[in-house]
Design an enzyme around this catalytic site. Structure first.
Site, PDB file in Angstrom:
ATOM      1  CG  HIS A 101      -0.933  -0.084   2.275  1.00 45.64           C
ATOM      2  ND1 HIS A 101       0.360  -0.989   3.107  1.00 45.64           N
ATOM      3  CD2 HIS A 101      -0.311   0.970   2.926  1.00 45.64           C
ATOM      4  CE1 HIS A 101       1.012  -0.635   4.161  1.00 45.64           C
ATOM      5  NE2 HIS A 101       0.362   1.008   4.246  1.00 45.64           N
ATOM      6  CG  ASP A 103       1.464   4.915   4.433  1.00 40.99           C
ATOM      7  OD1 ASP A 103       0.959   3.914   4.908  1.00 40.99           O
ATOM      8  OD2 ASP A 103       2.646   5.140   5.343  1.00 40.99           O
ATOM      9  CG  HIS A 252       5.070   1.301   2.959  1.00 40.88           C
ATOM     10  ND1 HIS A 252       4.212   2.627   2.121  1.00 40.88           N
ATOM     11  CD2 HIS A 252       4.540   1.172   3.971  1.00 40.88           C
ATOM     12  CE1 HIS A 252       3.510   3.027   2.856  1.00 40.88           C
ATOM     13  NE2 HIS A 252       3.266   2.218   4.097  1.00 40.88           N
ATOM     14  NE  ARG A 268       1.882   4.450   9.803  1.00 37.13           N
ATOM     15  CZ  ARG A 268       0.429   4.776   9.140  1.00 37.13           C
ATOM     16  NH1 ARG A 268      -0.225   5.123   9.957  1.00 37.13           N
ATOM     17  NH2 ARG A 268       0.524   4.182   8.471  1.00 37.13           N
TER      18      ARG A 268
HETATM   19  C1  SIN Z   1       3.033   1.274   7.770  1.00 33.80           C
HETATM   20  O1  SIN Z   1       2.465   0.547   6.263  1.00 33.80           O
HETATM   21  O2  SIN Z   1       3.103   2.623   7.845  1.00 33.80           O
HETATM   22  C2  SIN Z   1       4.168   0.181   8.521  1.00 33.80           C
HETATM   23  C3  SIN Z   1       5.012  -0.450   8.130  1.00 33.80           C
HETATM   24  C4  SIN Z   1       5.440  -1.561   8.973  1.00 33.80           C
HETATM   25  O3  SIN Z   1       5.490  -1.654   9.293  1.00 33.80           O
HETATM   26  O4  SIN Z   1       6.785  -2.259   8.855  1.00 33.80           O
END
Ligand code: SIN
Length: 277
Positions: A101, A103, A252, A268
């Site tokens: 995906h 974000d 990612h 995050r």
């Molecule tokens: C995410 O998708 O923002 C998280 C990625 C992760 O936890 O490695």
């Protein structure tokens, strides 16, 4: 400070930098250039409080308000957490970020970047994979490029076609999150001018004007093409890593491939972006 590439297309490691205090204008410029050039920066050996992480993030841009505030830290709500210790209301474990995906593409102005800072990591596994969607676009044949050139994706909070289910939004969050937004399937990076495939299996509900019978296989074909290993950088987390990536030209995904008795917990934060064109 040294910035060293990790592959020939995506990712660089940053050493010799301490983000717990102020940084000079030269370092800030070098970091911004490195981010644009390498798309993922892994800044090693940081130990930042949430408030300090907000300061470090602002070297790269303005903080983007995330959609699902249930993950906000009470003392510093600009920072959210990612944890493998949460469960869906039916008791199933929730692994944030699994499945390819980009974000918050269901926002009219999706975040240009996401930053994660490792707080607690499993002893092995839990890597984050990145796929370079500009390299993938570049490698498409001319016929496919022409076919997708003017297509527009319909992005929603949760695509009904996605195998990965997200944690639901509260009523208050639903009010401020758009129902559906339209973004080009090929977007041009606002800073580098480079074109990328811009799709998101978790959020794309369809392609404007195309029947699902045509749109869904096309999206699968593009995803399979773009996530080939040759376009990937796989980040194996180290304690103290702060990783920033460019959502405008990457997909990612997290990997839930580790012992779930071990905790994986990261901070995050995201940065405001532009309307995709
Ligand atoms: C995410 O998708 O923002 C998280 C990625 C992760 O936890 O490695």
């Amino acid at each position: 400070m040294q910035i060293a590439p990790l592959t020939d297309h995506t990712g660089a490691e940053v050493r010799g930098l301490d983000l717990s205090g102020p940084v000079s204008d030269d370092v800030r410029t070098a970091l911004q250039d490195g981010f644009l050039r390498h798309h993922v920066l892994a800044i090693r050996n940081q130990s930042l409080s949430p408030a300090r992480l907000v300061q470090a993030a602002s070297l790269f841009g303005e903080i983007f308000p995330q959609h699902n505030t249930r993950f906000a830290l009470p003392d510093c709500p600009q920072i959210h957490y990612l944890s493998n210790q949460d469960s869906f209301p039916d008791g199933r474990r929730y692994i944030p970020g699994e499945g390819w995906h980009t974000d918050h593409s269901n926002d009219t102005r999706p975040p240009k970047a996401t930053i994660l800072h490792a707080v607690k990591l499993p002893s092995s596994g839990g890597d984050t994979q990145f796929a370079n969607m500009a390299a993938a676009y570049e490698a498409l044949d001319a016929a496919t490029r022409a076919r997708i050139a003017s297509l527009v994706g319909i992005h929603v909070y949760q695509s009904s076609h996605s195998a990965r289910k997200l944690m639901g939004l509260s009523e208050a969050n639903k009010e401020r999150v758009p129902n559906a937004v339209l973004h080009p399937v090929v977007r041009t990076h606002p800073e580098s001018g480079i074109k990328s495939i811009y799709i998101n299996p978790i959020r794309i509900e369809g392609i404007l004007g195309l029947d699902h019978k045509e749109a869904l296989p096309l999206l699968v074909e593009l995803l399979e093409h773009a996530t080939q290993e040759r376009f990937q950088y796989r980040h194996a987390w180290q304690p103290g890593d702060l990783v920033i990536w460019d959502n405008r030209c990457l997909l990612h995904k997290a990997n839930g491939d580790y012992d779930m008795n071990e905790v994986r917990y990261l901070y995050r934060v995201m940065l405001k972006g532009d309307v995709p064109h």
